[in-house]
Write a protein that holds these residues in place. Structure first.
Motif, mmCIF file in Angstrom:
data_model
loop_
_atom_site.group_PDB
_atom_site.id
_atom_site.type_symbol
_atom_site.label_atom_id
_atom_site.label_comp_id
_atom_site.label_asym_id
_atom_site.label_seq_id
_atom_site.Cartn_x
_atom_site.Cartn_y
_atom_site.Cartn_z
ATOM 1 N N ILE A 172 0.731 -1.036 0.146
ATOM 2 C CA ILE A 172 0.019 -0.076 -0.194
ATOM 3 C C ILE A 172 0.756 1.212 -0.013
ATOM 4 O O ILE A 172 0.462 2.162 -0.741
ATOM 5 N N VAL A 173 1.796 1.231 0.759
ATOM 6 C CA VAL A 173 3.005 2.505 0.660
ATOM 7 C C VAL A 173 3.224 2.660 -0.505
ATOM 8 O O VAL A 173 3.491 3.986 -1.063
ATOM 9 N N ARG A 174 3.758 1.760 -1.110
ATOM 10 C CA ARG A 174 4.264 1.983 -2.737
ATOM 11 C C ARG A 174 3.204 2.545 -3.478
ATOM 12 O O ARG A 174 3.422 3.236 -4.704
ATOM 13 N N ILE A 175 1.565 1.862 -3.257
ATOM 14 C CA ILE A 175 0.667 2.460 -4.304
ATOM 15 C C ILE A 175 0.494 3.892 -3.977
ATOM 16 O O ILE A 175 0.144 4.832 -4.664
ATOM 17 N N ARG A 176 0.521 4.216 -2.736
ATOM 18 C CA ARG A 176 0.319 5.631 -2.316
ATOM 19 C C ARG A 176 1.199 6.824 -2.762
ATOM 20 O O ARG A 176 0.951 7.683 -3.135
ATOM 21 N N LYS A 177 2.336 6.341 -2.973
ATOM 22 C CA LYS A 177 3.337 7.180 -3.372
ATOM 23 C C LYS A 177 3.025 7.501 -5.099
ATOM 24 O O LYS A 177 3.553 8.583 -5.353
ATOM 25 N N THR A 178 2.511 6.779 -5.897
ATOM 26 C CA THR A 178 1.986 7.019 -7.061
ATOM 27 C C THR A 178 1.111 8.066 -7.128
ATOM 28 O O THR A 178 0.824 8.667 -8.167
ATOM 29 N N LYS A 179 0.347 8.311 -5.970
ATOM 30 C CA LYS A 179 -0.648 9.496 -6.009
ATOM 31 C C LYS A 179 -1.790 9.289 -6.871
ATOM 32 O O LYS A 179 -2.404 10.207 -7.399
ATOM 33 N N LYS A 180 -2.037 8.051 -7.449
ATOM 34 C CA LYS A 180 -3.132 7.643 -8.421
ATOM 35 C C LYS A 180 -4.345 7.187 -7.604
ATOM 36 O O LYS A 180 -5.277 7.111 -8.219
ATOM 37 N N CYS A 181 -4.136 6.665 -6.491
ATOM 38 C CA CYS A 181 -5.313 5.994 -5.889
ATOM 39 C C CYS A 181 -5.226 6.041 -4.350
ATOM 40 O O CYS A 181 -3.881 6.084 -3.743
ATOM 41 N N GLN A 182 -6.021 6.234 -3.463
ATOM 42 C CA GLN A 182 -5.881 6.610 -2.197
ATOM 43 C C GLN A 182 -6.482 4.950 -1.489
ATOM 44 O O GLN A 182 -7.401 4.463 -1.985
ATOM 45 N N VAL A 183 -5.431 4.378 -1.008
ATOM 46 C CA VAL A 183 -5.797 2.882 -0.397
ATOM 47 C C VAL A 183 -5.718 3.143 1.038
ATOM 48 O O VAL A 183 -4.850 3.492 1.572
ATOM 49 N N GLU A 184 -6.599 2.387 1.819
ATOM 50 C CA GLU A 184 -6.761 2.320 3.197
ATOM 51 C C GLU A 184 -6.694 0.681 3.544
ATOM 52 O O GLU A 184 -7.331 -0.118 2.939
ATOM 53 N N ILE A 185 -6.213 0.638 4.813
ATOM 54 C CA ILE A 185 -6.376 -0.623 5.303
ATOM 55 C C ILE A 185 -6.693 -0.814 6.794
ATOM 56 O O ILE A 185 -6.047 -0.042 7.562
ATOM 57 N N ASN A 186 -7.706 -1.534 7.049
ATOM 58 C CA ASN A 186 -8.209 -1.497 8.450
ATOM 59 C C ASN A 186 -8.111 -3.021 9.089
ATOM 60 O O ASN A 186 -8.306 -4.090 8.338
ATOM 61 N N LEU A 187 -7.565 -3.187 10.205
ATOM 62 C CA LEU A 187 -7.427 -4.074 11.032
ATOM 63 C C LEU A 187 -8.514 -4.457 12.318
ATOM 64 O O LEU A 187 -8.378 -3.402 12.894
ATOM 65 N N ALA A 188 -9.098 -5.351 12.317
ATOM 66 C CA ALA A 188 -9.898 -5.512 13.545
ATOM 67 C C ALA A 188 -9.652 -7.242 13.941
ATOM 68 O O ALA A 188 -9.427 -8.035 13.188
#
Length: 269
Positions: free
Chosen positions: A144-160
């Motif tokens: 996700i960190v790598r995807i966020r750096k592209t600034k093309k998409c917002q990615v969130e990950i939630n842990l429960a």
């Protein structure tokens, strides 16, 4: 006359008993045959499942070895070249007088530094041992960190819930499926927002990825049956089945796509 009637009664009774015993014997043979046939089918199913698991394990080993080899080549070759280029830019920037295109050199140096960091992140995503060492959540977080750096998409990950180990074989399958789903969301669905949810329950883990991309007309194209859909979905469904999980998908044109995998916790009994 009464004696003859008694003999007939005895013969009929004996015949009835023999017929009854014959029926019981035939039914017993039938049930034994059915039980043996069922046992044979179960044995074949078990062998088939074991064979499928071994095939999956072999595929994962080959895939991981290949990706690790690629990662090694990237690190040893391209990574070293970028590192040398960064050193040369540092030396060159120090030798310039103020105002002599120093800003451009600094900018180029920053780009090379970002490329090195991006390459390291990419190498980690190739390495299957990263999942073994850090687990499913941290491995996906690295992607996700790598995807966020592209600034093309917002990615969130939630842990429960409280994370627990599912075993390397299962976690690497979930990780590779997660990679494939993310890649599809970015390249094909052109999603702008992606939400990953990993929910740990005592009896099972729920792994869900949802995007706001273009979606697709799943029902008419596949008849609502994943087995008749595209190769990517079939592979995901097959892999989840082999690790004892269930796979479901919700999608429609213009409404995004949601993929959910539910995997029982076999350790928790």
């Amino acid at each position: 006359m009464s004696i003859e009637i008694s003999e007939v009664v005895v013969i009929v009774a004996a015949g009835t008993v023999l017929l009854f015993l014959l029926i019981i014997f035939l039914l017993t043979l039938f049930f034994i045959f059915q039980r043996r046939q069922l046992a044979t089918q179960q044995e074949k199913a078990a062998l088939h499942a074991q064979y499928a698991r071994e095939i999956l394990q072999t595929q994962l080993e080959v895939q991981n070895n290949t990706l690790q080899q690629i990662a090694g080549e990237l690190h040893d070759n391209i990574g070293q070249l970028l590192f040398v280029a960064k050193i040369n830019l540092d030396v060159f920037a120090d030798s310039l007088q103020p105002g002599e295109d120093q800003e451009k050199i600094v900018e180029a140096n920053e780009i090379v530094g970002q490329s090195i960091a991006e390459l390291r992140s990419l190498v980690k995503s190739f390495d299957g041992d990263f999942v073994k060492d850090f687990g499913l959540f941290d491995s996906l977080s690295n992607v996700i960190v790598r995807i966020r750096k592209t600034k093309k998409c917002q990615v969130e990950i939630n842990l429960a819930g409280e994370p627990y180990s599912l075993g390397y074989d299962k976690e690497i399958v979930l990780f590779r499926i997660g990679q494939e789903v993310l890649n599809n969301s970015l390249k094909h669905a052109q999603a702008k927002n992606i939400l990953i949810r990993i929910e740990y329950r005592p009896e099972k883990i729920i792994f869900c990825i949802k995007d706001d991309g273009c979606g697709f007309d799943f029902e008419p194209a596949a008849g609502g049956d994943i087995l008749h859909s595209g190769a990517g979905l079939r592979n995901m469904q097959r892999r989840t089945t082999l690790i004892g999980a269930t796979f479901s998908i919700k999608t429609a044109i213009g409404q995004g796509t949601e993929i959910e995998i539910t995997l029982p916790n076999q350790v928790e009994k």
